[in-house]
Write an enzyme that holds these catalytic residues in place. Structure first.
Site, PDB file in Angstrom:
ATOM      1  N   ASN A   1       0.846  -1.184   0.000  1.00 17.44           N
ATOM      2  CA  ASN A   1       0.000   0.000   0.000  1.00 17.44           C
ATOM      3  C   ASN A   1       0.889   1.244   0.000  1.00 17.44           C
ATOM      4  O   ASN A   1       2.100   1.152  -0.156  1.00 17.44           O
ATOM      5  CB  ASN A   1      -0.942  -0.060   1.213  1.00 17.44           C
TER       6      ASN A   1
ATOM      7  N   HIS B   1      23.490   3.017  11.658  1.00 15.42           N
ATOM      8  CA  HIS B   1      24.536   4.024  11.832  1.00 15.42           C
ATOM      9  C   HIS B   1      25.379   3.710  13.062  1.00 15.42           C
ATOM     10  O   HIS B   1      24.857   3.193  14.053  1.00 15.42           O
ATOM     11  CB  HIS B   1      23.910   5.419  11.964  1.00 15.42           C
TER      12      HIS B   1
ATOM     13  N   ALA C   1       0.163  -4.106  13.431  1.00 11.95           N
ATOM     14  CA  ALA C   1       0.373  -2.685  13.170  1.00 11.95           C
ATOM     15  C   ALA C   1       1.233  -2.037  14.241  1.00 11.95           C
ATOM     16  O   ALA C   1       1.127  -2.346  15.427  1.00 11.95           O
ATOM     17  CB  ALA C   1      -0.973  -1.980  13.094  1.00 11.95           C
TER      18      ALA C   1
ATOM     19  N   ARG D   1      14.268  -8.275  15.780  1.00 13.14           N
ATOM     20  CA  ARG D   1      14.819  -9.625  15.971  1.00 13.14           C
ATOM     21  C   ARG D   1      14.088 -10.569  15.021  1.00 13.14           C
ATOM     22  O   ARG D   1      13.011 -10.251  14.518  1.00 13.14           O
ATOM     23  CB  ARG D   1      14.654 -10.072  17.417  1.00 13.14           C
TER      24      ARG D   1
ATOM     25  N   ARG E   1       1.396 -15.464  19.588  1.00 14.01           N
ATOM     26  CA  ARG E   1       0.757 -16.781  19.498  1.00 14.01           C
ATOM     27  C   ARG E   1       1.040 -17.414  18.149  1.00 14.01           C
ATOM     28  O   ARG E   1       1.453 -16.757  17.205  1.00 14.01           O
ATOM     29  CB  ARG E   1      -0.746 -16.692  19.720  1.00 14.01           C
TER      30      ARG E   1
END
Length: 200
Positions: free
Chosen positions: A84, A114, A159, A165, A182
């Site tokens: 999107n 950085h 969201a 990780r 889950r």
């Protein structure tokens, strides 16, 4: 070893002042600018430009403008990809998307990091660590994926997540930092109502 070669090998490299790197980035920026000015209905021109921007495209993809990336040549996209508005890919390192990856608005995939050391940072040095995304992955809106992350297949990233990780296969993960909450199960097929025509 050139600065570009250093970056691809995982070393600190001059991403800000090296003339070769600036040239590649400017070429990509011009192509993205042209892409973002396309009429939404001009899918032929969009496809042509995406094949100039993106290093490798496996099949059919849809990238909703505006779209931004640094170099393009380090991006590989699988079949049935959809993003999107406002997808940003900072591809100093490789960014690989599998098949059936769906990306909501305002997501960032950044291989760029950085230095913590101010002297190195002020010299324009950066590090680029690859990002890999498996098949059948859905990213909710406002997700940021950080350098060096691998996300498995059959995953939902909620969201607003900051993914710093690796995320394994077959899970829902969300948060800042992003954590597995889950596993995805067969019961998830029944989460939403499905309309069925009456036989009467």
């Amino acid at each position: 070893m050139t600065e570009w070669e250093k970056g691809q090998a995982g070393y600190l490299y001059d991403a800000n002042y090296d003339p070769e790197i600036i040239r590649i980035r400017e070429k990509c920026a011009d192509l993205c600018w042209e892409y973002n000015l396309c009429k939404p209905s001009d899918t032929v021109k969009q496809k042509e430009l995406l094949h100039k921007i993106i290093g490798k495209i496996k099949g059919n993809i849809i990238v909703t403008a505006p779209f931004y990336c640094d170099y393009g040549i380090n991006v590989s996209i699988g079949d049935n990809f959809y993003s999107n508005h406002n997808l940003t890919i900072l591809d100093g390192g490789k960014v690989t998307f599998g098949d059936n990856v769906f990306i909501a608005p305002n997501c960032v995939f950044s291989t760029a990091g950085h230095p913590i050391d101010a002297e190195q940072r002020n010299k324009g040095l950066e590090i680029a660590l690859p990002i890999t995304v498996g098949d059948n992955v859905w990213f909710g809106t406002q997700v940021s994926v950080l350098p060096g992350v691998t996300i498995g297949s059959n995953v939902v990233i909620g969201a607003g997540s900051v993914v710093n990780r690796d995320i394994p296969d077959g899970v829902v993960a969300v948060g800042n930092p992003c954590r597995v909450i889950r596993k995805i199960t067969e019961e998830d097929k029944n989460k939403y109502p499905i309309y069925k025509e009456s036989l009467s």
